[in-house]
Write a protein that holds these residues in place. Structure first.
Motif, PDB file in Angstrom:
ATOM      1  N   CYS A  30      90.255   0.820  -3.739  1.00  0.00           N
ATOM      2  CA  CYS A  30      89.957   1.996  -2.928  1.00  0.00           C
ATOM      3  C   CYS A  30      90.384   1.687  -1.497  1.00  0.00           C
ATOM      4  N   CYS A  43      87.341   2.302   1.346  1.00  0.00           N
ATOM      5  CA  CYS A  43      86.348   1.263   1.627  1.00  0.00           C
ATOM      6  C   CYS A  43      86.893  -0.143   1.386  1.00  0.00           C
ATOM      7  N   CYS A  67      86.284   5.983  -6.836  1.00  0.00           N
ATOM      8  CA  CYS A  67      85.488   4.935  -6.221  1.00  0.00           C
ATOM      9  C   CYS A  67      84.039   5.403  -6.201  1.00  0.00           C
ATOM     10  N   ALA A  78      81.567   4.119  -4.583  1.00  0.00           N
ATOM     11  CA  ALA A  78      80.970   4.038  -3.250  1.00  0.00           C
ATOM     12  C   ALA A  78      81.339   5.257  -2.425  1.00  0.00           C
ATOM     13  N   CYS A  79      82.617   5.667  -2.509  1.00  0.00           N
ATOM     14  CA  CYS A  79      83.080   6.792  -1.699  1.00  0.00           C
ATOM     15  C   CYS A  79      82.956   8.119  -2.440  1.00  0.00           C
TER      16      CYS A  79
END
Ligand SMILES: [Zn+2]
Length: 518
Positions: free
Chosen positions: A442, A445, A478, A480-481
């Motif tokens: 990604c 991040c 991703c 996290a994102c």
């Protein structure tokens, strides 16, 4: 009164000391200091001492005639030389220890000659015709013991014994469930059959291993129920390129070529062709003079039809004894033996090229030398791999010859390639042929651990009959994102991903910064 033991100096004198011996006893013979193995080296007092030590190590690795009761034995692994000979040149210890009952080698006709390039760097050319006639032929015996009463587990109380399945009548197994003696069994072929008394089922066990074996002997134990058996296998091990041989003077070498008789050089005097060719460069730095002596002595001995005594320290003249002043030296004695029979005093012969038929420019030193076959054989050691099993954690090739693993390309090998500037080859070894992996990264991040595939929800198109189904392109997001916008693919070693995971376990975040600048 105190008792002192004095070593016996070979010349019978005081060894340079002026005072009288304080000793009450003296060694019987200088060879008293030698071990069983060391005392078998002919004229070891003429060799450089490290060579005698090498020979002592190698004598233990010979493929020899180690047993008389072979037919009754069930050794785990046993090396055996099929065509041993008694050495022409031997020490007094040879007879004392009855080594003729357990000979360790063959009298090979050795030419010391630089013939083509195939005897460079301790390689040696073997006469293929001699090998075909039985020279250095050997075997490995291996015994497998199967005890079915041992295999009983707590959950399975059923009795098992050897028996052939009634269904498979034309199998290669005998009616008692064990293989026939003399039969060749290839890898993955049936070896023996086990019958389960409770389930009334028969199960055949296959031969593991990568090479065919010959069943040499089957021994059974147990009168009522056939539950224990020992199967002895035989692996033929005749000389091939890459096998190791050695004389009794720490002069080891590897067979580099097996040449037919016609290609070997031949003697102008006798027409004889050598069994073995070694390079003359094996002598100057190693100083194994005893090997040269052995060659001349064995030549003289075979011409006169007698064994030659080569006990070390035996030929030193004792000054205390009444000896004629012009007594012959050892070399004179041996040279005379050859001269009498019309051979060159120094053991050399005029030779002709086996390929061109022309006379060789130098006279060649040739004579019989007792050679040992060593138990390091290529067929037990070679390793090959193109692709194969990989390690589950690192995705790198596994190690181990048996499992078809790779050979480690370590730091030193890496340094060598760096020094040569072979960057592409280095990349090929360490990455492309190892744990090459395309990872999703990604770029927002920088994480390589938070990416994952998402199943596309809707169908892309209707499937057409006769054509492969249309697959939606894989979508990676991703976590996290919570987006797939910044996804990129980067080639990297798989262990790098593993490193990131291990660091994450220690609460250390590893991020990549991607750019296309290159
Ligand atoms: Zn992200």
């Amino acid at each position: 009164m105190k008792v002192f033991m004095e070593i016996r100096c070979p010349d019978g004198r005081d060894g340079g000391r002026k005072d009288a011996f304080p000793a009450t006893h003296e060694e019987i013979h200088p060879t008293g200091m030698l071990s069983v193995v060391a005392s078998l080296t002919p004229w070891s007092d003429h060799n450089q001492s490290p060579r005698n030590m090498y020979q002592c190590q190698m004598a233990k690795q010979t493929m020899a005639f180690s047993l008389q009761a072979l037919c009754n034995r069930a050794d785990q692994k046993l090396y055996h030389l099929k065509t041993p000979q008694s050495p022409i040149v031997r020490t007094s210890a040879y007879k004392k220890y009855c080594i003729d009952e357990y000979p360790t080698g063959t009298n090979a006709i050795v030419a010391v000659l630089s013939y083509t390039g195939y005897d460079m760097e301790d390689a040696m050319i073997l006469n293929k015709s001699s090998v075909d006639r039985g020279m250095f032929h050997g075997l490995i015996y291996q015994t497998e013991t199967i005890d079915l009463s041992d295999q009983k587990s707590r959950s399975d109380r059923s009795r098992k014994f050897f028996r052939r399945s009634n269904i498979n009548k034309n199998s290669s197994i005998d009616s008692d469930g064990l293989p026939y003696v003399g039969q060749t069994i290839k890898p993955n072929e049936e070896l023996y059959s086990i019958h389960n008394e409770v389930t009334n089922e028969s199960r055949s066990i296959k031969h593991k291993g990568s090479e065919p074996v010959i069943v040499d002997y089957v021994a059974i134990d147990g009168k009522k129920l056939l539950q224990k058996a020992s199967i002895r296998f035989r692996h033929p091990r005749n000389p091939i390129i890459g096998d190791k041989f050695s004389s009794r003077h720490g002069q080891k070498g590897v067979c580099s070529q097996l040449w037919p008789d016609v290609d070997m050089p031949f003697s102008g005097v006798t027409g004889m062709r050598p069994d073995l060719i070694i390079n003359p460069h094996a002598f100057p730095s190693r100083m194994t003079i005893a090997m040269l002596l052995e060659s001349v002595a064995a030549k003289g001995g075979s011409l006169h039809g007698k064994y030659v005594d080569a006990t070390p320290f035996a030929n030193s003249k004792n000054v205390n004894e009444e000896t004629p002043p012009q007594s012959k030296t050892l070399v004179d004695e041996l040279g005379e033996m050859l001269n009498v029979k019309g051979f060159n005093y120094h053991g050399t012969e005029v030779m002709y090229s086996g390929v061109y038929g022309t006379e060789l420019t130098c006279e060649i030193f040739m004579g019989p030398v007792y050679y040992q076959r060593l138990r390091h054989m290529v067929s037990d050691k070679y390793q090959v791999r193109s692709t194969g099993t990989i390690d589950q954690i690192t995705h790198q090739p596994i190690k181990g010859r048996k499992r078809g693993g790779g050979i480690r390309f370590g730091e030193m090998e890496r340094d060598s390639m760096l020094a040569h500037g072979a960057a592409y080859l280095l990349h090929d070894r360490l990455h492309t042929c190892s744990d090459y992996h395309i990872a999703d990264v990604c770029s927002i991040c920088g994480s390589i651990l938070t990416t994952s595939f998402v199943k596309p929800e809707r169908r892309v198109g209707r499937a057409v009959k006769g054509l492969p189904p249309i697959r939606a392109s894989k979508k990676v997001i991703c976590h996290a994102c919570q987006t797939s916008r910044g996804m990129e693919t980067v080639a990297m070693p798989y262990v790098f991903k593993y490193l990131a995971a291990e660091l994450a376990a220690m609460n250390i975040k590893l991020t990549l910064q991607l750019n296309n600048a290159a």
